[in-house]
Scaffold this active site. Structure first.
Site, PDB file in Angstrom:
ATOM      1  N   SER A  54      28.541  -9.670  53.476  1.00  0.00           N
ATOM      2  CA  SER A  54      29.392  -8.638  54.085  1.00  0.00           C
ATOM      3  C   SER A  54      30.860  -8.990  53.894  1.00  0.00           C
ATOM      4  O   SER A  54      31.215 -10.169  53.767  1.00  0.00           O
ATOM      5  CB  SER A  54      29.095  -8.572  55.587  1.00  0.00           C
ATOM      6  N   TYR A 105      28.624 -13.577  63.617  1.00  0.00           N
ATOM      7  CA  TYR A 105      28.119 -12.705  62.536  1.00  0.00           C
ATOM      8  C   TYR A 105      28.854 -13.020  61.234  1.00  0.00           C
ATOM      9  O   TYR A 105      28.228 -13.184  60.179  1.00  0.00           O
ATOM     10  CB  TYR A 105      28.306 -11.227  62.902  1.00  0.00           C
ATOM     11  N   GLY A 158      16.346   4.556  56.609  1.00  0.00           N
ATOM     12  CA  GLY A 158      17.764   4.861  56.811  1.00  0.00           C
ATOM     13  C   GLY A 158      18.675   3.669  56.587  1.00  0.00           C
ATOM     14  O   GLY A 158      19.896   3.823  56.550  1.00  0.00           O
ATOM     15  N   GLY A 209      13.713  -6.244  55.300  1.00  0.00           N
ATOM     16  CA  GLY A 209      14.454  -5.321  56.167  1.00  0.00           C
ATOM     17  C   GLY A 209      14.490  -3.898  55.632  1.00  0.00           C
ATOM     18  O   GLY A 209      15.570  -3.332  55.464  1.00  0.00           O
ATOM     19  N   GLY A 244      17.916  -1.535  53.062  1.00  0.00           N
ATOM     20  CA  GLY A 244      16.667  -1.991  52.462  1.00  0.00           C
ATOM     21  C   GLY A 244      15.802  -0.817  52.027  1.00  0.00           C
ATOM     22  O   GLY A 244      15.182  -0.851  50.957  1.00  0.00           O
TER      23      GLY A 244
HETATM   24  N1  LIG Z   1      25.703  -1.267  57.104  1.00  0.00           N
HETATM   25  C1  LIG Z   1      26.805  -1.904  56.774  1.00  0.00           C
HETATM   26  O1  LIG Z   1      27.909  -1.337  56.751  1.00  0.00           O
HETATM   27  C2  LIG Z   1      26.748  -3.347  56.391  1.00  0.00           C
HETATM   28  C3  LIG Z   1      27.943  -3.982  56.059  1.00  0.00           C
HETATM   29  C4  LIG Z   1      27.917  -5.297  55.638  1.00  0.00           C
HETATM   30  C5  LIG Z   1      26.704  -5.966  55.521  1.00  0.00           C
HETATM   31  N2  LIG Z   1      25.554  -5.341  55.874  1.00  0.00           N
HETATM   32  C6  LIG Z   1      24.285  -6.110  55.744  1.00  0.00           C
HETATM   33  O2  LIG Z   1      23.298  -5.282  55.203  1.00  0.00           O
HETATM   34  C7  LIG Z   1      22.000  -5.771  55.572  1.00  0.00           C
HETATM   35  C8  LIG Z   1      21.118  -4.602  55.960  1.00  0.00           C
HETATM   36  O3  LIG Z   1      21.614  -4.012  57.137  1.00  0.00           O
HETATM   37  P1  LIG Z   1      21.635  -2.443  57.412  1.00  0.00           P
HETATM   38  O4  LIG Z   1      23.044  -2.047  57.476  1.00  0.00           O
HETATM   39  O5  LIG Z   1      20.710  -1.732  56.511  1.00  0.00           O
HETATM   40  O6  LIG Z   1      21.108  -2.416  58.920  1.00  0.00           O
HETATM   41  P2  LIG Z   1      19.757  -1.875  59.602  1.00  0.00           P
HETATM   42  O7  LIG Z   1      19.566  -0.451  59.282  1.00  0.00           O
HETATM   43  O8  LIG Z   1      19.863  -2.292  61.031  1.00  0.00           O
HETATM   44  O9  LIG Z   1      18.641  -2.722  58.868  1.00  0.00           O
HETATM   45  C9  LIG Z   1      18.458  -4.093  59.156  1.00  0.00           C
HETATM   46  C10 LIG Z   1      17.055  -4.472  58.773  1.00  0.00           C
HETATM   47  O10 LIG Z   1      16.842  -5.850  59.104  1.00  0.00           O
HETATM   48  C11 LIG Z   1      15.637  -5.941  59.818  1.00  0.00           C
HETATM   49  N3  LIG Z   1      15.584  -7.107  60.682  1.00  0.00           N
HETATM   50  C12 LIG Z   1      16.370  -7.393  61.746  1.00  0.00           C
HETATM   51  N4  LIG Z   1      15.949  -8.521  62.329  1.00  0.00           N
HETATM   52  C13 LIG Z   1      14.889  -8.960  61.615  1.00  0.00           C
HETATM   53  C14 LIG Z   1      14.004 -10.063  61.726  1.00  0.00           C
HETATM   54  N5  LIG Z   1      14.093 -10.955  62.719  1.00  0.00           N
HETATM   55  N6  LIG Z   1      13.014 -10.193  60.812  1.00  0.00           N
HETATM   56  C15 LIG Z   1      12.865  -9.303  59.813  1.00  0.00           C
HETATM   57  N7  LIG Z   1      13.655  -8.221  59.677  1.00  0.00           N
HETATM   58  C16 LIG Z   1      14.644  -8.060  60.567  1.00  0.00           C
HETATM   59  C17 LIG Z   1      15.533  -4.662  60.591  1.00  0.00           C
HETATM   60  O11 LIG Z   1      14.205  -4.446  61.022  1.00  0.00           O
HETATM   61  P3  LIG Z   1      13.901  -3.606  62.383  1.00  0.00           P
HETATM   62  O12 LIG Z   1      14.290  -2.195  62.093  1.00  0.00           O
HETATM   63  O13 LIG Z   1      12.426  -3.803  62.544  1.00  0.00           O
HETATM   64  O14 LIG Z   1      14.735  -4.201  63.458  1.00  0.00           O
HETATM   65  C18 LIG Z   1      15.978  -3.686  59.520  1.00  0.00           C
HETATM   66  O15 LIG Z   1      14.909  -3.393  58.656  1.00  0.00           O
HETATM   67  C19 LIG Z   1      22.251  -6.805  56.668  1.00  0.00           C
HETATM   68  O16 LIG Z   1      22.081  -8.097  56.127  1.00  0.00           O
HETATM   69  C20 LIG Z   1      23.713  -6.580  57.058  1.00  0.00           C
HETATM   70  O17 LIG Z   1      24.338  -7.768  57.510  1.00  0.00           O
HETATM   71  C21 LIG Z   1      25.539  -4.055  56.294  1.00  0.00           C
END
Ligand SMILES: NC(=O)c1ccc[n+]([C@@H]2O[C@H](COP(=O)([O-])OP(=O)(O)OC[C@H]3O[C@@H](n4cnc5c(N)ncnc54)[C@H](OP(=O)(O)O)[C@@H]3O)[C@@H](O)[C@H]2O)c1
Length: 307
Positions: free
Chosen positions: A149, A176, A24, A20, A27
């Protein structure tokens, strides 16, 4: 002592897979800092153009970054198997960062018949980790870091129902939370099994607090740009800590000498922001019997038996 990204130790010679890695998101920032410290970073993403965009952004900051890519759609068990087969040529893997995820998506089922959030956030990573385990073992000191999370606190119960069966009204936020609880139960049981088998791999978990990524907009609207999705995306960024800081707990879990099953999260504002430290978890997340039941269910669902 407060953990600081500036103290990240040299990562030369290590191979680290980050799922992922979209620009921005957490990851991307995880991969960037690890590449900056000399790791070979393998970007595991489902959208090739987005993976390339991230690779270019990393190279703009770290011109000699060692980057590889593996095509990976976690919502497809066949794609996860294909990704793991392609990853065989990487040789030993020091760390797998299970970062990719979706949040509060509308109800849908994957081609495998699984609910989308559970498929993407738990079953896909469960299968990927199992398939990459021989390469993690081969590194001699492997690690699996899974991004959970604070929302694991709203799970209500562990997701132990038969995944192919409908189970009443779909509550997308509750589900979720259950996927993020599953991340913690997975980490606990994986680490217990690794120790039992005396395998040289540790399992840890991290959470970013509240970080300004595209997660909310992607979950609600399936995109982060255009119209109302842009408004939500901008609002989230305005009220949360930067995505770069959100990656720090993951980076600490990847690089610090911490015991297996440690959970790392931000240390300030009720774990919503700030430098990372070791944090606690909900009572449900400490239920070892539930962790074992989820494990058995997951092995059956993805058709893989771990060693
Ligand atoms: N941001 C927060 O405040 C927060 C809080 C708690 C936990 N988290 C956790 O942090 C992690 C990263 O999230 P993020 O905040 O960085 O969100 P994000 O910017 O939406 O990134 C999510 C990533 O997951 C990828 N993804 C989604 N579905 C997928 C699939 N079927 N196969 C492979 N990759 C997939 C997306 O790829 P595409 O761009 O191609 O869709 C993207 O690269 C997640 O596990 C989330 O639950 C985030």
């Amino acid at each position: 002592m407060t953990w600081n990204v500036a103290d990240l130790p040299d990562q030369s010679g290590r191979t680290i897979v980050v799922t992922g890695p979209t620009l921005g998101g957490l990851g991307h920032h995880t991969a960037l800092e690890l590449a900056r410290r000399g790791a070979r970073v393998v970007l595991g993403g489902r959208t090739p153009a987005k993976v390339e965009e991230t690779a270019q952004a990393i190279r703009a900051e770290v011109p000699d970054a060692q980057l590889d890519a593996v095509h990976l759609d976690l919502a497809s068990l066949a794609s996860v198997r294909a990704a793991a087969a392609a990853a065989e040529q990487l040789g030993p893997i020091d760390v797998l960062v299970n970062n990719a995820g979706v949040m509060a998506t509308p109800y849908s089922r994957t081609a495998d018949g699984l609910e989308l959030q559970m498929a993407t956030n738990h079953f896909g990573p469960f299968l990927l980790t199992g398939l990459l385990l021989p390469q993690l073992v081969a590194s001699g000191d492997g690690r699996v870091v899974t991004v959970s999370s604070l929302m694991h606190n709203i799970a209500g119960r562990a997701p132990l129902a038969e995944p192919s069966e409908e189970s009443g009204r779909y509550q997308r936020w509750r589900v979720y939370g259950q996927t993020k609880l599953a991340n913690l139960l997975f980490t606990t049981e994986l680490d217990r099994r690794l120790r039992e088998k005396e395998l040289p791999v540790r399992a840890l978990a991290a959470h970013p607090g509240f970080a300004g990524t595209h997660l909310a907009a992607n979950g609600q609207y399936g995109r982060s740009r255009g119209g109302i999705a842009s408004i939500l995306d901008g609002t989230i960024r305005a009220v949360s800590q930067p995505a770069a800081a959100g990656a720090w707990p993951t980076l600490m879990a990847v690089t610090e000498d911490l015991p297996g099953d440690t959970f790392v999260g931000p240390g300030r504002r009720g774990q919503m922001a700030g430098p990372p430290r070791v944090v606690g978890r909900s009572k449900l997340a400490q239920d070892e019997a539930a962790a074992q039941r989820l494990w058995d269910l997951s092995e059956r669902t993805v058709d893989l038996t771990y060693p």
